[in-house]
Design a protein around this motif. Sequence first.
Motif, PDB file in Angstrom:
ATOM      1  N   GLY A 260      -1.240   4.809  -4.327  1.00 19.80           N
ATOM      2  CA  GLY A 260      -2.102   3.694  -4.714  1.00 19.80           C
ATOM      3  C   GLY A 260      -1.629   2.429  -4.051  1.00 19.80           C
ATOM      4  O   GLY A 260      -1.353   2.397  -2.851  1.00 19.80           O
ATOM      5  N   GLU A 261      -1.516   1.388  -4.854  1.00 22.18           N
ATOM      6  CA  GLU A 261      -1.040   0.111  -4.331  1.00 22.18           C
ATOM      7  C   GLU A 261      -0.166  -0.545  -5.372  1.00 22.18           C
ATOM      8  O   GLU A 261      -0.569  -0.669  -6.526  1.00 22.18           O
ATOM      9  N   MET A 262       1.024  -0.953  -4.927  1.00 22.32           N
ATOM     10  CA  MET A 262       1.906  -1.690  -5.821  1.00 22.32           C
ATOM     11  C   MET A 262       1.397  -3.119  -5.972  1.00 22.32           C
ATOM     12  O   MET A 262       1.077  -3.776  -4.971  1.00 22.32           O
ATOM     13  N   TYR A 263       1.292  -3.578  -7.208  1.00 21.21           N
ATOM     14  CA  TYR A 263       1.097  -4.991  -7.515  1.00 21.21           C
ATOM     15  C   TYR A 263       2.361  -5.428  -8.251  1.00 21.21           C
ATOM     16  O   TYR A 263       2.778  -4.773  -9.208  1.00 21.21           O
TER      17      TYR A 263
ATOM     18  N   HIS B  56       0.827  -1.206   0.000  1.00 21.69           N
ATOM     19  CA  HIS B  56       0.000   0.000   0.000  1.00 21.69           C
ATOM     20  C   HIS B  56       0.866   1.262   0.000  1.00 21.69           C
ATOM     21  O   HIS B  56       2.031   1.227   0.374  1.00 21.69           O
ATOM     22  N   ASP B  57       0.218   2.343  -0.428  1.00 27.46           N
ATOM     23  CA  ASP B  57       0.761   3.697  -0.302  1.00 27.46           C
ATOM     24  C   ASP B  57       1.931   3.996  -1.223  1.00 27.46           C
ATOM     25  O   ASP B  57       2.668   4.950  -1.008  1.00 27.46           O
ATOM     26  N   ASP B  58       2.133   3.186  -2.250  1.00 27.73           N
ATOM     27  CA  ASP B  58       3.149   3.506  -3.246  1.00 27.73           C
ATOM     28  C   ASP B  58       2.580   4.469  -4.290  1.00 27.73           C
ATOM     29  O   ASP B  58       1.411   4.371  -4.651  1.00 27.73           O
ATOM     30  N   SER B  59       3.430   5.353  -4.787  1.00 27.95           N
ATOM     31  CA  SER B  59       3.030   6.115  -5.971  1.00 27.95           C
ATOM     32  C   SER B  59       3.228   5.229  -7.202  1.00 27.95           C
ATOM     33  O   SER B  59       4.017   4.283  -7.181  1.00 27.95           O
ATOM     34  N   GLU B  60       2.477   5.564  -8.246  1.00 34.02           N
ATOM     35  CA  GLU B  60       2.471   4.721  -9.448  1.00 34.02           C
ATOM     36  C   GLU B  60       2.533   5.602 -10.679  1.00 34.02           C
ATOM     37  O   GLU B  60       1.920   6.674 -10.718  1.00 34.02           O
TER      38      GLU B  60
ATOM     39  N   VAL C 266      -1.562  -2.795 -23.063  1.00 36.75           N
ATOM     40  CA  VAL C 266      -1.885  -1.389 -23.286  1.00 36.75           C
ATOM     41  C   VAL C 266      -1.107  -0.480 -22.334  1.00 36.75           C
ATOM     42  O   VAL C 266      -0.658   0.597 -22.728  1.00 36.75           O
ATOM     43  N   PHE C 267      -0.966  -0.901 -21.086  1.00 36.30           N
ATOM     44  CA  PHE C 267      -0.222  -0.123 -20.087  1.00 36.30           C
ATOM     45  C   PHE C 267       0.715  -1.039 -19.310  1.00 36.30           C
ATOM     46  O   PHE C 267       0.392  -2.204 -19.071  1.00 36.30           O
ATOM     47  N   ILE C 268       1.835  -0.451 -18.879  1.00 36.58           N
ATOM     48  CA  ILE C 268       2.570  -1.042 -17.759  1.00 36.58           C
ATOM     49  C   ILE C 268       2.705   0.030 -16.690  1.00 36.58           C
ATOM     50  O   ILE C 268       2.701   1.235 -16.987  1.00 36.58           O
ATOM     51  N   SER C 269       2.802  -0.402 -15.443  1.00 40.76           N
ATOM     52  CA  SER C 269       2.989   0.536 -14.341  1.00 40.76           C
ATOM     53  C   SER C 269       4.352   0.329 -13.716  1.00 40.76           C
ATOM     54  O   SER C 269       4.858  -0.796 -13.655  1.00 40.76           O
ATOM     55  N   SER C 270       4.925   1.442 -13.251  1.00 38.73           N
ATOM     56  CA  SER C 270       6.108   1.368 -12.397  1.00 38.73           C
ATOM     57  C   SER C 270       5.743   2.010 -11.070  1.00 38.73           C
ATOM     58  O   SER C 270       4.913   2.915 -11.005  1.00 38.73           O
ATOM     59  N   TYR C 271       6.357   1.508 -10.021  1.00 37.13           N
ATOM     60  CA  TYR C 271       6.024   1.960  -8.662  1.00 37.13           C
ATOM     61  C   TYR C 271       7.269   2.508  -7.990  1.00 37.13           C
ATOM     62  O   TYR C 271       8.396   2.221  -8.400  1.00 37.13           O
ATOM     63  N   GLU C 272       7.044   3.249  -6.943  1.00 37.26           N
ATOM     64  CA  GLU C 272       8.193   3.926  -6.333  1.00 37.26           C
ATOM     65  C   GLU C 272       9.188   2.942  -5.732  1.00 37.26           C
ATOM     66  O   GLU C 272      10.359   3.263  -5.568  1.00 37.26           O
ATOM     67  N   GLY C 273       8.731   1.714  -5.446  1.00 37.19           N
ATOM     68  CA  GLY C 273       9.663   0.707  -4.943  1.00 37.19           C
ATOM     69  C   GLY C 273      10.488   0.050  -6.035  1.00 37.19           C
ATOM     70  O   GLY C 273      11.352  -0.779  -5.740  1.00 37.19           O
ATOM     71  N   GLY C 274      10.217   0.391  -7.298  1.00 39.52           N
ATOM     72  CA  GLY C 274      10.988  -0.148  -8.411  1.00 39.52           C
ATOM     73  C   GLY C 274      10.304  -1.278  -9.151  1.00 39.52           C
ATOM     74  O   GLY C 274      10.727  -1.662 -10.230  1.00 39.52           O
TER      75      GLY C 274
END
Length: 248
Positions: free
Chosen positions: A155-158, A127-131, A171-179
């Motif tokens: 948001g939430e890292m998956y 939880h609480d990661d930016s995306e 269509v999309f990929i996400s990156s999160y602040e944890g890498g």
Amino acid sequence: MRERMNVTVWNEFYEERTYPSVSSVYPDGLHVVLGQALAEHLSPEAHVRVALQEEPEHGLTQAVLDGTDVLLWWGHLKHDEVSDEVVERVRRRVLDGMGLLILHSAIESKVARALLGTSCKIASWRHDDSELLWTILPGHDIVRGVPNPVVIPKGEMYGEPMDIPEPDELVFISSYEGGEVLRSGCAWQRGKGRIFFLASGHEESPIYFQPEIRRVLANAVQWATPPAQPQPKVTRKGEWPRNWWAEA
Ligand code: ZN
């Protein structure tokens, strides 16, 4: 745009009535905000209704599904309490042409697993990661008018690997602040039906209030709407078009 889109927003509607961290963001339920997002972009063509897990047959009778062009599915903690009979009904309806949007944690729902054929499990979450939601297919209908990247402040890292079949279109990929990264916008065809998974949408953050995400949802509904059935070419006394079948 299609002449008419009948959209059903299905929601588990449990956490919004159980956890203050969720009810503070979605006091009336996620389904209300999802429905408003679609109405904002797709009115008056879209007719949006709601179905809830607590309703008889989870609100998804055969008649409701037969009258649905695109179904949105939001679930998280109560996947196992969805009846297999309703899951099978949804699966058949998608194969017959109904569109399906699988939202956030619903990737692990019975409906998603029944249609995609794998466990759909994600490897990790936090939880609480930016995306950052990155567009991979710039010409795709679903990214029309969507900035690249979409910034989601919290948001939430998956995390990958996520046990899904190879998407027909990524269509999309996400990156999160944890890498970590995730295939966060995936499209599949199953039978005649189009399926789109959007990972962004953690229930403790106002992600479905973000204009860019609302645009993605609306685009995805349009993309997943089956083509209109051709009208029967029957003329009677030279009058066309007339709803001859309604006069019987
Ligand atoms: Zn979440």
